[in-house]
Design a protein around this motif. Structure first.
Motif, PDB file in Angstrom:
ATOM      1  N   GLN A 152       0.812  -1.220   0.000  1.00  0.00           N
ATOM      2  CA  GLN A 152       0.000   0.000   0.000  1.00  0.00           C
ATOM      3  C   GLN A 152       0.843   1.266   0.000  1.00  0.00           C
ATOM      4  O   GLN A 152       0.309   2.376  -0.009  1.00  0.00           O
ATOM      5  CB  GLN A 152      -0.911   0.019   1.225  1.00  0.00           C
ATOM      6  CG  GLN A 152      -2.014  -1.008   1.165  1.00  0.00           C
ATOM      7  CD  GLN A 152      -2.861  -0.980   2.409  1.00  0.00           C
ATOM      8  OE1 GLN A 152      -2.830  -0.014   3.166  1.00  0.00           O
ATOM      9  NE2 GLN A 152      -3.619  -2.043   2.633  1.00  0.00           N
ATOM     10  N   GLY A 153       2.160   1.141   0.113  1.00  0.00           N
ATOM     11  CA  GLY A 153       3.016   2.326   0.003  1.00  0.00           C
ATOM     12  C   GLY A 153       3.709   2.735   1.285  1.00  0.00           C
ATOM     13  O   GLY A 153       4.357   3.770   1.318  1.00  0.00           O
ATOM     14  N   HIS A 185       5.720   4.608   7.909  1.00  0.00           N
ATOM     15  CA  HIS A 185       5.420   5.911   7.313  1.00  0.00           C
ATOM     16  C   HIS A 185       5.284   5.764   5.810  1.00  0.00           C
ATOM     17  O   HIS A 185       6.035   5.024   5.173  1.00  0.00           O
ATOM     18  CB  HIS A 185       6.548   6.899   7.655  1.00  0.00           C
ATOM     19  CG  HIS A 185       6.286   8.288   7.169  1.00  0.00           C
ATOM     20  ND1 HIS A 185       7.250   9.068   6.611  1.00  0.00           N
ATOM     21  CD2 HIS A 185       5.164   9.027   7.163  1.00  0.00           C
ATOM     22  CE1 HIS A 185       6.737  10.238   6.277  1.00  0.00           C
ATOM     23  NE2 HIS A 185       5.471  10.242   6.599  1.00  0.00           N
ATOM     24  N   ASN A 186       4.318   6.459   5.270  1.00  0.00           N
ATOM     25  CA  ASN A 186       4.113   6.500   3.830  1.00  0.00           C
ATOM     26  C   ASN A 186       4.521   7.880   3.337  1.00  0.00           C
ATOM     27  O   ASN A 186       3.897   8.886   3.701  1.00  0.00           O
ATOM     28  CB  ASN A 186       2.638   6.228   3.517  1.00  0.00           C
ATOM     29  CG  ASN A 186       2.390   6.092   2.019  1.00  0.00           C
ATOM     30  OD1 ASN A 186       3.186   6.556   1.218  1.00  0.00           O
ATOM     31  ND2 ASN A 186       1.290   5.443   1.669  1.00  0.00           N
ATOM     32  N   GLU A 198       4.358   9.105   0.327  1.00  0.00           N
ATOM     33  CA  GLU A 198       3.479   9.663  -0.699  1.00  0.00           C
ATOM     34  C   GLU A 198       2.285  10.363  -0.056  1.00  0.00           C
ATOM     35  O   GLU A 198       2.022  11.538  -0.311  1.00  0.00           O
ATOM     36  CB  GLU A 198       2.991   8.540  -1.614  1.00  0.00           C
ATOM     37  CG  GLU A 198       4.100   7.732  -2.249  1.00  0.00           C
ATOM     38  CD  GLU A 198       4.440   8.239  -3.636  1.00  0.00           C
ATOM     39  OE1 GLU A 198       3.500   8.426  -4.418  1.00  0.00           O
ATOM     40  OE2 GLU A 198       5.632   8.449  -3.910  1.00  0.00           O
ATOM     41  N   SER A 199       1.563   9.628   0.788  1.00  0.00           N
ATOM     42  CA  SER A 199       0.355  10.195   1.391  1.00  0.00           C
ATOM     43  C   SER A 199       0.649  10.844   2.732  1.00  0.00           C
ATOM     44  O   SER A 199      -0.254  11.386   3.365  1.00  0.00           O
ATOM     45  CB  SER A 199      -0.696   9.097   1.572  1.00  0.00           C
ATOM     46  OG  SER A 199      -0.190   8.097   2.427  1.00  0.00           O
ATOM     47  N   LYS A 200       1.894  10.804   3.178  1.00  0.00           N
ATOM     48  CA  LYS A 200       2.331  11.399   4.438  1.00  0.00           C
ATOM     49  C   LYS A 200       1.492  10.896   5.613  1.00  0.00           C
ATOM     50  O   LYS A 200       1.031  11.655   6.443  1.00  0.00           O
ATOM     51  CB  LYS A 200       2.300  12.923   4.360  1.00  0.00           C
ATOM     52  CG  LYS A 200       3.254  13.472   3.324  1.00  0.00           C
ATOM     53  CD  LYS A 200       3.351  14.960   3.382  1.00  0.00           C
ATOM     54  CE  LYS A 200       4.409  15.478   2.437  1.00  0.00           C
ATOM     55  NZ  LYS A 200       4.249  15.012   1.042  1.00  0.00           N
ATOM     56  N   LYS A 201       1.290   9.585   5.648  1.00  0.00           N
ATOM     57  CA  LYS A 201       0.503   8.992   6.731  1.00  0.00           C
ATOM     58  C   LYS A 201       1.357   8.043   7.546  1.00  0.00           C
ATOM     59  O   LYS A 201       2.266   7.397   7.010  1.00  0.00           O
ATOM     60  CB  LYS A 201      -0.690   8.228   6.151  1.00  0.00           C
ATOM     61  CG  LYS A 201      -1.905   9.112   5.964  1.00  0.00           C
ATOM     62  CD  LYS A 201      -3.080   8.312   5.483  1.00  0.00           C
ATOM     63  CE  LYS A 201      -4.253   9.228   5.245  1.00  0.00           C
ATOM     64  NZ  LYS A 201      -5.193   8.663   4.283  1.00  0.00           N
TER      65      LYS A 201
END
Lengths: 154, 153
Positions: free
Chosen positions: B35-36, B59-60, B62-65
């Motif tokens: 999922q990234g 930590h992702n 791309e989506s900063k989540k």
């Protein structure tokens, strides 16, 4: 020292050597923890220790004769500290800076900290504080210079 | 997601906290990486006395989540995620050193900071601080631990 009327100074060789040594202390670049930040300040222009003859920090233990142990000495670091101390040429001096170095400080009951650097190397001057101010360390260096010259600090 | 999640909560800052059985850990982590979540921030261990909790912070970029994955173990054994994120190699070694968690499938599980013959794991609740250990260096430059105060520092 005696000053005559004819412009001559007489002294002993020992006194001249002590005077020379005390005014050309070359500290070692050796920062272990947060006290090192305060140690860095004493060689900057604001509190320049070159005024008292301590010159710049040397990067090699072979070129320095003063080790300022600035910061917590862990058990893992202690053999390395001893090895660096052994590499310094005589005469050599040690300043213990901060309570961690003197007796463990806030880490006194931990598993990993040496309870006093005087268990590892012989210490000449203790500078307490957490961390000591740069002025306190400058005072410690002046105290060491007086100790080298065999003067009493009173 | 097909993996069975025991409990899902939200942290104070809105981060998802997933609790998963350790048998399903690798499956969930592989799914999350797909999922990234390509950055493993850290691995921590919590000593609950009767069991040990292992926490993974992901930590992702791309989506900063962020997402937090928790798992529990009764026998101090957890599957290793070093195959998914390379940074897990040293993180897991650190947890093995400090907490005594054995990561199964780790390529090189040895102590990170302390000498290899140090007795006990210092951040465990049952670690005995009264038995003081000392460290010294032999002639080859390798550390060893000792109970003899005359031998080390």
């Amino acid at each position: 020292m005696k000053t005559g009327d004819v412009g001559l100074i007489t002294t002993t060789l020992d006194k001249a050597m002590e005077w020379g040594r005390s005014n050309s202390l070359w500290p070692l670049t050796f920062g272990l923890a947060c006290c090192a930040i305060e140690m860095m300040a004493i060689q900057a222009s604001n509190l320049d220790i070159s005024r008292f003859g301590s010159e710049i920090f040397r990067n090699s233990p072979r070129q320095s004769d003063l080790m300022i142990v600035s910061g917590t000495v862990t058990k893992k670091m202690a053999p390395r500290l001893r090895r660096i101390y052994d590499e310094m040429p005589y005469p050599k001096y040690v300043i213990a800076m901060g309570v961690c170095v003197i007796q463990g400080g806030p880490y006194n009951q931990g598993y990993s900290v040496v309870l006093g650097v005087d268990r590892v190397v012989p210490v000449d001057v203790y500078v307490p504080g957490c961390p000591p101010t740069p002025e306190a360390l400058t005072h410690g260096i002046i105290t060491l210079q007086k100790k080298i010259r065999n003067e009493t600090d009173r | 997601m097909l993996v069975e999640i025991i409990e899902e909560t939200k942290g104070k800052d809105g981060r998802r906290i997933l609790k998963v059985a350790k048998e399903n850990l690798i499956e969930l982590m592989t799914e999350l990486k797909k999922q990234g979540f390509n950055h493993l921030s850290l691995i921590t261990g919590v000593d609950r006395k009767d069991k040990i909790e292992v926490v993974y912070h992901l930590h992702n970029f791309e989506s900063k989540k962020y997402i937090i994955v928790k798992t529990e173990t009764l026998d101090e054994r957890v599957p290793s995620v070093a195959g998914l994120w390379s940074s897990a190699n040293w993180d897991e070694r650190e947890q093995y050193d400090m907490m005594g968690i054995v990561f199964e499938g780790h390529p090189d599980l040895k102590r990170m900071f302390l000498p290899e013959n140090w007795v006990g794991h210092p951040l465990r609740k049952n670690y005995d601080l009264k038995k003081v250990q000392y460290i010294n260096m032999d002639e080859d430059g390798n550390d060893y631990a000792t109970f003899d105060p005359g031998d080390g520092w």
